[in-house]
Scaffold this active site. Structure first.
Site, mmCIF file in Angstrom:
data_model
loop_
_atom_site.group_PDB
_atom_site.id
_atom_site.type_symbol
_atom_site.label_atom_id
_atom_site.label_comp_id
_atom_site.label_asym_id
_atom_site.label_seq_id
_atom_site.Cartn_x
_atom_site.Cartn_y
_atom_site.Cartn_z
ATOM 1 N N ARG A 57 2.872 11.264 -3.310
ATOM 2 C CA ARG A 57 3.575 11.144 -4.583
ATOM 3 C C ARG A 57 3.695 9.699 -5.075
ATOM 4 O O ARG A 57 3.447 9.411 -6.253
ATOM 5 C CB ARG A 57 4.990 11.745 -4.484
ATOM 6 C CG ARG A 57 5.026 13.231 -4.685
ATOM 7 C CD ARG A 57 6.125 13.827 -3.845
ATOM 8 N NE ARG A 57 5.727 13.746 -2.459
ATOM 9 C CZ ARG A 57 5.099 14.723 -1.808
ATOM 10 N NH1 ARG A 57 4.867 15.850 -2.398
ATOM 11 N NH2 ARG A 57 4.728 14.567 -0.562
ATOM 12 N N LYS A 86 -10.798 -5.980 10.411
ATOM 13 C CA LYS A 86 -11.455 -7.184 10.932
ATOM 14 C C LYS A 86 -10.418 -8.209 11.395
ATOM 15 O O LYS A 86 -10.766 -9.311 11.804
ATOM 16 C CB LYS A 86 -12.336 -7.814 9.843
ATOM 17 C CG LYS A 86 -13.430 -6.900 9.339
ATOM 18 C CD LYS A 86 -14.258 -7.630 8.279
ATOM 19 C CE LYS A 86 -15.242 -6.693 7.602
ATOM 20 N NZ LYS A 86 -15.828 -7.328 6.412
ATOM 21 N N HIS A 135 13.279 1.715 -0.430
ATOM 22 C CA HIS A 135 12.301 2.418 -1.265
ATOM 23 C C HIS A 135 12.920 2.512 -2.662
ATOM 24 O O HIS A 135 13.311 3.590 -3.111
ATOM 25 C CB HIS A 135 12.041 3.801 -0.662
ATOM 26 C CG HIS A 135 10.826 4.509 -1.186
ATOM 27 N ND1 HIS A 135 10.126 4.088 -2.306
ATOM 28 C CD2 HIS A 135 10.197 5.635 -0.753
ATOM 29 C CE1 HIS A 135 9.119 4.925 -2.520
ATOM 30 N NE2 HIS A 135 9.140 5.862 -1.598
HETATM 31 C C1 NCD Z 1 9.396 9.242 1.406
HETATM 32 C C2 NCD Z 1 8.991 7.922 2.034
HETATM 33 O O1 NCD Z 1 7.818 7.585 2.079
HETATM 34 O O2 NCD Z 1 9.915 7.237 2.446
HETATM 35 N N1 NCD Z 1 8.377 9.816 0.646
HETATM 36 C C3 NCD Z 1 8.228 9.476 -0.677
HETATM 37 O O3 NCD Z 1 7.996 8.338 -1.008
HETATM 38 N N2 NCD Z 1 8.383 10.446 -1.591
HETATM 39 C C4 NCD Z 1 10.049 10.181 2.339
HETATM 40 C C5 NCD Z 1 9.383 10.561 3.633
HETATM 41 O O4 NCD Z 1 8.278 10.112 3.962
HETATM 42 O O5 NCD Z 1 9.997 11.353 4.345
#
Ligand code: NCD
Length: 309
Positions: A57, A86, A135
């Site tokens: 996503r 590398k 995130h």
């Molecule tokens: C999440 C992540 O990568 O932290 N996914 C995302 O970006 N939608 C959640 C996960 O990996 O569980």
């Protein structure tokens, strides 16, 4: 508010006002995100997607967001096919890629890697997940989803469920929800609780947080259930993972106890935390949530790359 050229590393880079501004722009982007209106706002600009961890996503919705605004995308999604094998360092990769693009979107297993990349690069860097750290763009789309589907954030009771220790989405989200005045309940197995520094920070800022391991107990009280996957890849000890895998399962039986208008979110991917029957209920909004990543990322790109204010 100054967004142009800004790095986006953590939710702490934004004030509440700035977040509200991003969400308002995202709303305007929706018709373009759905392909109903055309835009050339970012024509001639290039986004570099650098993903050193799996993604569906985040990577694809950033690419769609950039393309819907007329921009181009270059991609390093198979690090094993790049000069990393590398022995090239992240630092050198960033130094080189910045000459090919106008913005870098980076996902990397190491906490702090996005901050490091931002220090090196002359172009803006967006953190698309740094290990168990942050995130922020997921959090922006989570806030957008709650606001869009519930009409507000303030005063709602939100339960964050699952792997609160290693899950980066919940670390960013807990902070942001506190800015917006939501009540929070953290639900996890005892060994996967929200890190102490996150809890202490919330308490110091006067936020009331409850912690439990029992989802049945909290389900009648909540407006939003934010489910997360147990982050298997971050467990130092596979036995520890075995002891908690499958700890929670959201099924139709559990939903009988919930408020009628309560919603279930999940950043996805799901493993077995939510049974597929739940997808058909009006509570399940996780696939809508995945779509909202497009207008939200469009808003960010438009602001950071200078198209709009
Ligand atoms: C999440 C992540 O990568 O932290 N996914 C995302 O970006 N939608 C959640 C996960 O990996 O569980």
């Amino acid at each position: 508010m100054k967004f142009k050229g800004k790095d986006i590393i953590s939710m702490r880079d934004f004030s509440k006002k700035e977040i509200e501004h991003i969400l308002a722009i995202a709303k305007k982007m929706e018709p373009i995100a759905r392909g109903k209106k055309k835009s050339q706002l970012l024509a001639g600009q290039i986004l570099a997607n650098l993903f050193f961890e799996p993604s569906t996503r985040t990577r694809l919705s950033f690419a769609t967001a950039m393309r819907r605004l007329g921009g181009g995308v270059i991609d390093l999604s198979e690090p094993e096919m790049s000069s990393i094998v590398k022995g090239e360092s992240l630092t050198d990769t960033i130094r080189a890629v910045q000459a090919y693009a106008d913005i870098i979107v980076l996902r990397h297993p190491r906490e702090g890697s996005a901050r490091l990349a931002a220090e090196i690069a002359d172009i803006p860097v967006i953190n698309a997940g740094d290990g168990a750290g942050h995130h922020p763009t997921q959090t922006l789309l989570d806030l957008y989803t709650i606001d869009r589907e519930k009409g507000k954030i303030k005063g709602l009771t939100v339960a964050l469920l699952g792997d609160l220790k290693y899950g980066r989405t919940v670390h960013s989200l807990a902070y942001a929800l506190s800015l917006f005045g939501a009540n929070m309940i953290f639900v996890s197995p005892e060994n996967l609780q929200m890190p102490t520094d996150v809890v202490v920070d919330l308490k110091e800022r006067g936020v009331v947080v409850a912690q439990t391991s029992n989802i049945e107990e909290v389900i009648p009280k909540i407006d939003v259930l934010y489910v997360t996957r147990i982050q298997r890849e971050r467990f130092p000890d596979p036995e520890e993972y075995e002891s908690v895998k499958g700890a929670y399962r959201i099924d139709l039986e559990l939903l009988k106890k919930a408020k009628k208008d309560f919603v279930i979110m999940h950043p996805l991917p799901r493993v077995d935390e939510i049974t597929p029957e739940v997808d058909q209920t009006s509570h399940a909004i996780y696939f809508k949530q995945a779509f909202y990543g497009v207008p939200v990322r469009m808003a960010l790109l438009a602001l950071v790359l200078g198209g709009i204010k």
